[in-house]
Motif scaffolding. Sequence first.
Motif, mmCIF file in Angstrom:
data_model
loop_
_atom_site.group_PDB
_atom_site.id
_atom_site.type_symbol
_atom_site.label_atom_id
_atom_site.label_comp_id
_atom_site.label_asym_id
_atom_site.label_seq_id
_atom_site.Cartn_x
_atom_site.Cartn_y
_atom_site.Cartn_z
ATOM 1 N N LYS A 188 0.827 -1.208 0.000
ATOM 2 C CA LYS A 188 0.000 0.000 0.000
ATOM 3 C C LYS A 188 0.862 1.259 0.000
ATOM 4 O O LYS A 188 0.510 2.274 -0.625
ATOM 5 N N SER A 189 2.019 1.186 0.649
ATOM 6 C CA SER A 189 2.920 2.341 0.682
ATOM 7 C C SER A 189 3.480 2.659 -0.698
ATOM 8 O O SER A 189 3.821 3.813 -0.995
ATOM 9 N N CYS A 190 3.572 1.630 -1.540
ATOM 10 C CA CYS A 190 4.112 1.832 -2.885
ATOM 11 C C CYS A 190 3.135 2.613 -3.770
ATOM 12 O O CYS A 190 3.544 3.302 -4.717
ATOM 13 N N SER A 191 1.843 2.473 -3.452
ATOM 14 C CA SER A 191 0.816 3.048 -4.319
ATOM 15 C C SER A 191 0.845 4.568 -4.347
ATOM 16 O O SER A 191 0.339 5.190 -5.293
ATOM 17 N N GLY A 230 3.533 -9.373 -1.884
ATOM 18 C CA GLY A 230 3.438 -7.981 -2.305
ATOM 19 C C GLY A 230 4.619 -7.510 -3.125
ATOM 20 O O GLY A 230 5.497 -8.285 -3.522
ATOM 21 N N CYS A 231 4.642 -6.213 -3.365
ATOM 22 C CA CYS A 231 5.682 -5.597 -4.180
ATOM 23 C C CYS A 231 7.087 -5.919 -3.671
ATOM 24 O O CYS A 231 8.011 -6.179 -4.450
ATOM 25 N N GLU A 232 7.247 -5.909 -2.343
ATOM 26 C CA GLU A 232 8.570 -6.066 -1.756
ATOM 27 C C GLU A 232 9.107 -7.485 -1.837
ATOM 28 O O GLU A 232 10.290 -7.708 -1.603
ATOM 29 N N THR A 233 8.255 -8.440 -2.174
ATOM 30 C CA THR A 233 8.740 -9.810 -2.355
ATOM 31 C C THR A 233 9.702 -9.869 -3.531
ATOM 32 O O THR A 233 10.713 -10.566 -3.489
ATOM 33 N N GLY A 291 11.205 -1.928 1.221
ATOM 34 C CA GLY A 291 11.089 -0.593 0.656
ATOM 35 C C GLY A 291 11.308 0.570 1.595
ATOM 36 O O GLY A 291 11.127 1.724 1.191
ATOM 37 N N LYS A 292 11.707 0.306 2.837
ATOM 38 C CA LYS A 292 11.835 1.406 3.800
ATOM 39 C C LYS A 292 12.806 2.487 3.319
ATOM 40 O O LYS A 292 12.481 3.672 3.308
#
Length: 204
Positions: free
Chosen positions: A84-87, A151-154, A159-160
């Motif tokens: 969700k943070s990537c969006s 998710g995206c980070e997989t 992504g921090k």
Amino acid sequence: MNECVYLKVYQNGLRAAYRQQRFPWWLQLSGEVAGENVRCAKTIQQGRWEMRMMVRLLIVGMIWFWGGLLAAAPASAGEYVGSKSCSACHEEEYATFMKYSKKAHSWDKVEKMLPKLEPEEQQSCFGCHTTGYKKGGFVSYDKTPQFADVGCETCHGPGKEHVAGDGDPELITRTPTITTCSHCHNAQRVKDFNYKPLLHSGAH
């Protein structure tokens, strides 16, 4: 000279005390010091050898202990931020991913299987069907629902730093390689489930 550093002092056939004192090696043969019955318990050479062994065991123990802690400790939970943070910056990619990618809803299948699986079997599923399991991401659905799907980070990594760095592309894996996929989509799983690794299966 091999001297005695610990003498066992005997009185009436019973050990009375240890005498911490250096004595010439020949006292081991005579068995007498000032009229007392003694036996050499440890020579200087033996003492030094034991000290070296104790130091080595201590070092090995410390390496084992700290190595075990580092191996077992997960990465900082803050390293993962959730898809969700990537969006916020990748709105279009996120929307496409959520709509078309099966990965984005992997927990639905896991949830159906959980009642049929033992705890150990469940954990084996989490490694590939959630995000960041045992790496600071997914813990359980109740505690970390934002990491319950793939998710995206997989594929792109935690992504921090990327988020904190105003979207610096050098702080994220922009283009995953087939090696990233094959961690889960290995030969055995491809054979068992026919889930072939596809670099663009994320639908973006």
